[in-house]
Design a protein around this motif. Structure first.
Motif, short mmCIF file in Angstrom:
data_model
loop_
_atom_site.label_atom_id
_atom_site.label_comp_id
_atom_site.label_asym_id
_atom_site.label_seq_id
_atom_site.Cartn_x
_atom_site.Cartn_y
_atom_site.Cartn_z
N MET A 1 -1.68 -0.96 3.37
CA MET A 1 -1.49 -0.81 1.94
C MET A 1 -1.01 0.60 1.63
O MET A 1 -1.56 1.58 2.11
N LYS A 2 0.05 0.70 0.83
CA LYS A 2 0.63 1.98 0.47
C LYS A 2 -0.31 2.74 -0.46
O LYS A 2 -0.93 2.16 -1.36
N ASN A 3 -0.41 4.04 -0.25
CA ASN A 3 -1.20 4.90 -1.13
C ASN A 3 -0.29 5.37 -2.26
O ASN A 3 0.52 6.27 -2.09
N GLU A 4 -0.42 4.76 -3.41
CA GLU A 4 0.54 4.96 -4.50
C GLU A 4 0.07 6.03 -5.48
O GLU A 4 -1.11 6.34 -5.59
N PRO A 16 -2.29 10.10 -3.52
CA PRO A 16 -2.85 10.47 -2.22
C PRO A 16 -3.55 11.82 -2.35
O PRO A 16 -3.17 12.65 -3.17
N ASP A 39 -5.80 9.46 4.74
CA ASP A 39 -4.72 8.69 4.11
C ASP A 39 -5.21 7.38 3.50
O ASP A 39 -4.47 6.72 2.77
N ASP A 40 -6.45 6.99 3.81
CA ASP A 40 -7.03 5.79 3.23
C ASP A 40 -7.64 6.05 1.85
O ASP A 40 -8.11 5.12 1.19
N SER A 42 -7.76 7.88 -2.12
CA SER A 42 -6.97 8.30 -3.27
C SER A 42 -7.78 9.30 -4.10
O SER A 42 -9.00 9.18 -4.25
N LYS A 64 -8.20 3.90 -1.39
CA LYS A 64 -6.94 3.68 -2.10
C LYS A 64 -6.80 2.25 -2.65
O LYS A 64 -6.15 2.04 -3.67
N SER A 65 -7.42 1.27 -1.98
CA SER A 65 -7.33 -0.12 -2.45
C SER A 65 -8.08 -0.34 -3.77
O SER A 65 -7.86 -1.34 -4.45
#
Length: 214
Positions: A1-4, A16, A39-40, A42, A64-65
């Motif tokens: 999943m992208k960290n937006e 991030p 990186d996981d 936010s 981040k999710s």
């Protein structure tokens, strides 16, 4: 999943973890581990009303999710004028959860074990948030945390900022599928809201069942 990068509105954003924040939390609330990477996570800016009913801006780190829904939760609380005394990273307390709770700090990420155990806390994965912890203590047996919250351990008493099933914080978190430590049987964690990692297999089965039912 992208960290937006997410911007709901002024005062409510996620991105991030910035480099300067990484330096603040390394070796404090973030420790090198095999469970979660920087990186996981936010970094969130959150606007809220403090106990003087003044507008304040806080910061929080979550998985981040969960970033977008956590922003939505706090936006709903802000719109409803729900009071939170302060929202700071636990790093301002040197990662000491007891000190953070004793200062009634509402927080999320902290790579640590569940108090008194060797089990990794969901806070360590950025999947738990504590709200106004001084007024909503963690109680197991005759131990109350934080230690200065004894007067708020009687949940039959009437006092402000008490989280119950009728409290807005419970209703808003529950509306997003979060669970509450006040519903536990062997202990009570009245400050604690959490969301377990999604079971992808169960989620896929549930979606198939829904499609068949439709």
């Amino acid at each position: 999943m992208k960290n937006e990068v997410i911007m709901l509105r002024e005062g409510f954003s996620a991105c991030p973890v910035p480099d300067e924040v990484k330096e603040r939390i390394k070796g404090v609330t973030y420790k090198e581990n095999s469970e979660i990477h920087m990186d996981d996570l936010s970094y969130l800016n959150i606007r809220y009303l403090d106990f003087s009913h003044n507008i304040a801006d806080g910061e929080m780190i979550v998985h981040k999710s969960l970033a977008k829904e956590v922003l939505e939760i706090f936006e709903m609380l802000f719109e409803a004028e729900y009071e939170i005394e302060k929202i700071r990273l636990c790093d301002e307390y040197d990662g000491d959860d007891e000190r953070s709770m004793a200062d009634n700090n509402s927080s999320a990420f902290n790579f640590r074990n569940v108090a008194g155990t060797q089990e990794l806390s969901l806070h360590a994965l950025g999947r738990a948030i504590d709200i106004n912890p001084l007024y909503n203590p963690y109680i197991v047996g005759d131990k109350i945390s934080p230690a200065n919250s004894a007067e708020f351990a009687d949940r039959g008493a009437d006092f402000p900022h008490k989280i119950t099933h009728h409290d807005l914080a419970f209703k808003v978190f529950a509306s997003k599928g979060w669970h509450w430590g006040g519903d536990w049987t062997n202990s009570k964690d009245y400050q604690h809201f959490y969301k377990n990692k999604e079971n992808l297999v169960k989620s896929a089965v549930d979606k198939i069942k829904k499609l068949v039912a439709d």
